[in-house]
Design a protein around this motif. Structure first.
Motif, PDB file in Angstrom:
ATOM      1  N   THR A  30       0.949  -1.151   0.018  1.00  0.00           N
ATOM      2  CA  THR A  30       0.088   0.082   0.049  1.00  0.00           C
ATOM      3  C   THR A  30       1.045   1.315   0.177  1.00  0.00           C
ATOM      4  O   THR A  30       0.271   2.418  -0.106  1.00  0.00           O
ATOM      5  CB  THR A  30      -0.865   0.086   1.031  1.00  0.00           C
ATOM      6  OG1 THR A  30      -0.184  -0.056   2.438  1.00  0.00           O
ATOM      7  CG2 THR A  30      -1.961  -1.381   1.039  1.00  0.00           C
ATOM      8  N   GLU A 166      -0.961   4.405  -3.612  1.00  0.00           N
ATOM      9  CA  GLU A 166      -0.728   5.653  -2.854  1.00  0.00           C
ATOM     10  C   GLU A 166      -1.331   6.595  -3.924  1.00  0.00           C
ATOM     11  O   GLU A 166      -2.147   7.583  -3.411  1.00  0.00           O
ATOM     12  CB  GLU A 166       0.683   6.030  -2.812  1.00  0.00           C
ATOM     13  CG  GLU A 166       1.474   5.287  -1.639  1.00  0.00           C
ATOM     14  CD  GLU A 166       2.885   5.554  -1.459  1.00  0.00           C
ATOM     15  OE1 GLU A 166       3.406   6.457  -0.564  1.00  0.00           O
ATOM     16  OE2 GLU A 166       3.691   5.026  -2.507  1.00  0.00           O
ATOM     17  N   ALA A 169      -5.252   6.483  -3.732  1.00  0.00           N
ATOM     18  CA  ALA A 169      -5.639   7.176  -2.503  1.00  0.00           C
ATOM     19  C   ALA A 169      -5.958   8.784  -2.534  1.00  0.00           C
ATOM     20  O   ALA A 169      -6.674   9.272  -1.908  1.00  0.00           O
ATOM     21  CB  ALA A 169      -4.869   6.728  -1.181  1.00  0.00           C
ATOM     22  N   ARG A 170      -5.290   9.167  -3.535  1.00  0.00           N
ATOM     23  CA  ARG A 170      -5.296  10.789  -3.628  1.00  0.00           C
ATOM     24  C   ARG A 170      -6.481  10.936  -4.858  1.00  0.00           C
ATOM     25  O   ARG A 170      -6.576  12.337  -5.060  1.00  0.00           O
ATOM     26  CB  ARG A 170      -4.013  11.167  -4.140  1.00  0.00           C
ATOM     27  CG  ARG A 170      -2.937  10.874  -2.993  1.00  0.00           C
ATOM     28  CD  ARG A 170      -1.803  12.039  -3.564  1.00  0.00           C
ATOM     29  NE  ARG A 170      -0.612  11.834  -2.445  1.00  0.00           N
ATOM     30  CZ  ARG A 170       0.331  12.830  -2.314  1.00  0.00           C
ATOM     31  NH1 ARG A 170       0.395  13.774  -3.210  1.00  0.00           N
ATOM     32  NH2 ARG A 170       1.292  12.736  -1.391  1.00  0.00           N
TER      33      ARG A 170
END
Length: 209
Positions: A30, A166, A169-170
């Motif tokens: 992750t 990552e 997630a944004r």
């Protein structure tokens, strides 16, 4: 259990014919070993983009320096006109001779006459060399970044992450997401590479900061 039996079991489960749920493994990474915005992830992003035949330009983090880098990169290609989305800073296009703001009304024919666009991005993933756009005023509508022949994309170092999780997630999953990994390109059965088929022929990435 055979593959056929497993497939039928999953169909029955999806239809609600059986109770219980299949456990999905979540053991993938992750995050990466390098922090977002670090020198290591920025260097990896630059390496990936150049491998994909994108042109990478480094600039300081202020908007004026970014604008100078944009104008210089376009001037090298004889381009003296650029369009920007309404949310991109005016300074990014200020040093170009002709700078216009997209008002959202131009169709494909009008955008095809635009030689270059300059936009921002949401996030860039260094591990895959991928830049994500989401249709916000900073990134511009999807047609603006797909129809013109040259796309200049500004990537701030703090928006560079190492892994796909990552990056995801944004992103806002409710927005239209465009993932860019180098200039648009495809190959025929003889592996003859053709660029600009379903997107910009030229991708210039300004890494700022």
């Amino acid at each position: 259990m055979s593959a056929r039996e497993e497939m039928l079991a999953r169909i029955r489960q999806a239809r609600g014919d059986v109770s219980g749920a299949t456990t999905v493994p979540r053991s993938y990474r992750t995050s990466g070993e390098h922090a977002p915005g670090s020198d290591a992830v920025v260097a990896e992003l630059v390496d990936r983009l150049e491998d994909y035949r994108a042109t990478v330009v480094r600039a300081a983090g202020d908007d004026t320096a970014i604008g100078a880098a944009v104008a210089s990169a376009l001037a090298e290609r004889g381009i003296r006109e650029v369009m920007r989305p309404p949310g991109a800073p005016e300074a990014w296009a200020a040093a170009v001779d002709v700078a216009r703001t997209d008002d959202g009304t131009g169709g494909a024919r009008e955008l095809d006459a635009v030689p270059a666009v300059v936009t921002g991005c949401v996030v860039a993933v260094s591990g895959t060399g991928t830049i994500a756009l989401d249709g916000t005023p900073l990134c511009g509508r999807r047609a603006l970044t797909l129809v013109p022949d040259t796309h200049v994309c500004v990537v701030r170092v703090q928006d560079v992450v190492q892994t796909v999780p990552e990056g995801l997630a944004r992103l806002d999953p409710t927005r239209p997401t465009t993932l860019v990994s180098g200039p648009s390109a495809t190959s025929d059965i003889e592996l003859s590479r053709v660029e600009g088929v379903h997107g910009p022929r030229t991708l210039i990435v300004v890494v700022a900061g």
